[in-house]
Design an enzyme around this catalytic site. Structure first.
Site, mmCIF file in Angstrom:
data_model
loop_
_atom_site.group_PDB
_atom_site.id
_atom_site.type_symbol
_atom_site.label_atom_id
_atom_site.label_comp_id
_atom_site.label_asym_id
_atom_site.label_seq_id
_atom_site.Cartn_x
_atom_site.Cartn_y
_atom_site.Cartn_z
ATOM 1 N N GLU A 79 0.680 -1.161 0.503
ATOM 2 C CA GLU A 79 0.010 0.055 -0.006
ATOM 3 C C GLU A 79 1.017 1.493 -0.090
ATOM 4 O O GLU A 79 0.252 2.835 0.612
ATOM 5 C CB GLU A 79 -1.064 -0.055 1.631
HETATM 6 C C1 TNX Z 1 -4.137 -4.275 4.801
HETATM 7 S S1 TNX Z 1 -2.033 -6.004 4.665
HETATM 8 C C2 TNX Z 1 -3.169 -3.721 5.520
HETATM 9 C C3 TNX Z 1 -2.951 -3.231 6.616
HETATM 10 C C4 TNX Z 1 -4.043 -3.115 7.957
HETATM 11 C C5 TNX Z 1 -5.184 -4.279 7.368
HETATM 12 C C6 TNX Z 1 -5.951 -4.429 7.804
HETATM 13 C C7 TNX Z 1 -2.032 -5.086 4.548
HETATM 14 C C8 TNX Z 1 -0.712 -5.376 3.568
HETATM 15 N N1 TNX Z 1 -1.588 -3.770 4.362
HETATM 16 O O1 TNX Z 1 -2.274 -2.452 7.186
HETATM 17 O O2 TNX Z 1 -3.706 -3.363 8.855
HETATM 18 O O3 TNX Z 1 -5.403 -3.962 5.607
HETATM 19 O O4 TNX Z 1 -7.121 -5.141 7.941
#
Ligand code: TNX
Length: 537
Positions: A350
């Site tokens: 992300e």
């Molecule tokens: C996605 S999974 C994220 C996390 C959040 C999570 C909450 C991922 C690689 N990134 O930063 O905590 O969703 O479900």
């Protein structure tokens, strides 16, 4: 009856030495020995409630009751195997009240539990084991110490649930006789804990490690850094923890980080249970705690404010800047030295505030830096968008985005599967779950259990997959009790997905087996989600 053969040898030797002994009926003698360990009338013992389900179990209808005189025998008596014997003794002593002396011996004596490192009849591999429960004792055999640790969990689950109590229980301690041979489907059966959004003290993480070990989990992935906190002391960049580790989601304050000594203690505690700690430093996004701690990591040379909310995707290290490169090298160097395991997780999910070109250039620069530490690189699936060098592991997480892991696998990376709609322990079980999130849907016990990693993502097959990992993000998780209610029983189901043959994945059967674990988890003092979907005993 293993003692019969031993008795025969002793008697024949006696006769050959001409000591004039008149051999009794050896079969009767062996039966006497076995009956010494017979269980009281009405005792029930079964092999039917194991989680994960073993590859093969063959009960033969008999019983062996662990006697108060039982010793734990270890062969060969290396320090490593003696420590495994002590681990088993420590599991069994509180409830039985037995002394359970641990000693080295190559010759099993009746009534004991014999742990042996040896090549068995089966190719048992790194974690496989063979377990034979005879009327006169228990023999656990594995090619590697890790296999003995996994087999010990099976043995615990074969005993009555009260074996997990912390205080003396009446017993008896029956085991169904027969054989089990077992080995995992996947090499990686992980649990990720986010200690960045909310921090969890060493004692809490150890409790989680103990419960995860019961289900043969073999990796503990610690998400050590994120926007809200930096949780490990880095000696060369002390502000990361001193400032960056001073708060968490919701705004609590304090020293909310592990000293290097505490981290080493955690790593050793996991290692004693044959669980490898995989440390994650999340970069270049999810990095606000670092950006707040050091102005030089920001492109405008201005430190950000500490962050205690739960938005994602707003932060980025300044890519290609000299301080960033030094920071990454120093951090990876220190973390790799603290971590005996083979992997460094570099996050890379992300990175919404990093341009696509900067992201690819950052991941490509990171790879030789990780290689220089002697570790293997693991990152979230998003790394598939960069050019990957060989040996990388891409951790699939977003069920709405199969492309990232597919791109990684096309570059010959291995895939670790944590699809959020199956493996995210922070998703609510159902609409009534007080904690957690719903962005990947509801994940009830069946959703977490009834799936096949090899058919989950098109183009990612069995041979591409290193294993599965459950992930507990902690935006809404504050206490150990919160951790446990979201983790159990779903972790057990995911552990079985990673361990047991795909042909045995059967919700109807699993539902009854896991129901029998309710009293076990309760006796351990581990909380769990008691939905009506499972007929808890
Ligand atoms: C996605 S999974 C994220 C996390 C959040 C999570 C909450 C991922 C690689 N990134 O930063 O905590 O969703 O479900």
């Amino acid at each position: 009856m293993r003692y019969a053969a031993h008795l025969l040898v002793v008697l024949l030797l006696g006769a050959a030495c001409g000591n004039g002994a008149v051999p009794p009926d050896t079969a009767d003698a062996a039966a006497d020995v076995a009956s010494a360990f017979a269980c009281p009338p009405g005792t029930v013992a079964t092999m039917a409630n194991l989680v994960p389900l073993p590859v093969a179990s063959t009960p033969d209808g008999g019983q062996f009751c662990l006697p108060a005189s039982a010793a734990i025998e270890v062969n060969p008596p290396t320090p490593e195997l003696l420590a495994i014997g002590q681990y088993l003794a420590a599991q069994l002593r509180p409830a039985t009240g037995f002394a359970l002396e641990v000693r080295g011996t190559a010759t099993p004596q009746p009534g004991n539990i014999h742990l042996a490192k040896a090549q068995g009849k089966w190719a048992l591999g790194e974690e496989g084991y063979g377990l034979t429960i005879a009327a006169d004792g228990v023999t656990l055999t594995a090619a590697q110490p890790a296999g003995l640790m996994r087999g010990i969990q099976t043995l615990r689950q074969l005993l009555p649930a009260t074996i997990e109590a912390g205080t003396p229980q009446p017993g008896p301690w029956p085991l169904a006789t027969g054989t089990i041979h077992d080995q995992p489907r996947f090499a990686w059966r992980g649990l990720m804990l986010d200690v960045a959004r909310h921090f969890f003290a060493v004692a809490d993480v150890k409790r989680l490690i103990d419960a995860a070990a019961y289900y043969k989990i073999n990796r503990l992935h610690l998400h050590l850094t994120d926007d809200q906190g930096w949780r490990l002391v880095i000696t060369s960049w002390p502000q990361l923890s001193a400032l960056g580790g001073s708060t968490e989601v919701g705004g609590a304050t304090g020293p909310l980080f592990y000293s290097q000594a505490e981290f080493a203690d955690l790593v050793a505690y996991a290692a004693a249970r044959y669980i490898t700690v995989v440390p994650e430093i999340d970069m270049p996004g999810h990095s606000n705690a670092a950006l707040a701690s050091y102005a030089a990591l920001n492109c405008d040379n201005t430190a950000t404010a500490l962050y205690t909310g739960t938005e994602v995707g707003f932060s980025s290290l300044c890519i290609d800047a000299t301080p960033t490169t030094k920071f990454v090298g120093d951090v990876l160097g220190e973390v790799s030295k603290l971590t005996p395991g083979a992997w460094l997780h570099i996050g890379d999910d992300e990175a919404k505030s990093t341009s696509a070109a900067d992201y690819a250039s950052f991941v490509q620069a990171l790879q030789p830096m990780v290689a220089a530490t002697g570790k293997k690189l693991i990152g979230w699936a998003d790394i598939g968008h960069a050019t990957l060098t060989s040996g990388a592991i891409s951790q699939h997480w977003n069920p709405y985005d199969p492309t990232s892991v597919q791109l990684a696998v096309q570059q010959h990376a291995q895939a670790l599967l944590s699809p959020a709609n199956r493996a995210y322990l922070d998703m609510k079980y159902d609409a009534d779950t007080p904690l957690g999130q719903v962005w990947a849907g509801l994940v009830d016990e069946q959703q977490a259990y009834a799936w096949n990693p090899a058919t989950e993502v098109p183009g990612v097959g069995e041979a591409d997959i290193v294993g599965v990992e459950a992930a507990l993000w902690t935006e809404t998780i504050v206490t150990l009790a919160d951790i446990e209610v979201m983790t159990f029983p779903r972790l057990a189901g995911l552990a079985e997905v990673g361990w047991s043959p795909v042909a045995s994945n059967d919700w109807a059967g699993y539902r009854l087996r896991i129901a029998a674990h309710g009293p076990r988890l309760s006796a351990m003092g581990v909380g769990f989600y008691k939905s009506a979907r499972i007929p808890w005993e």
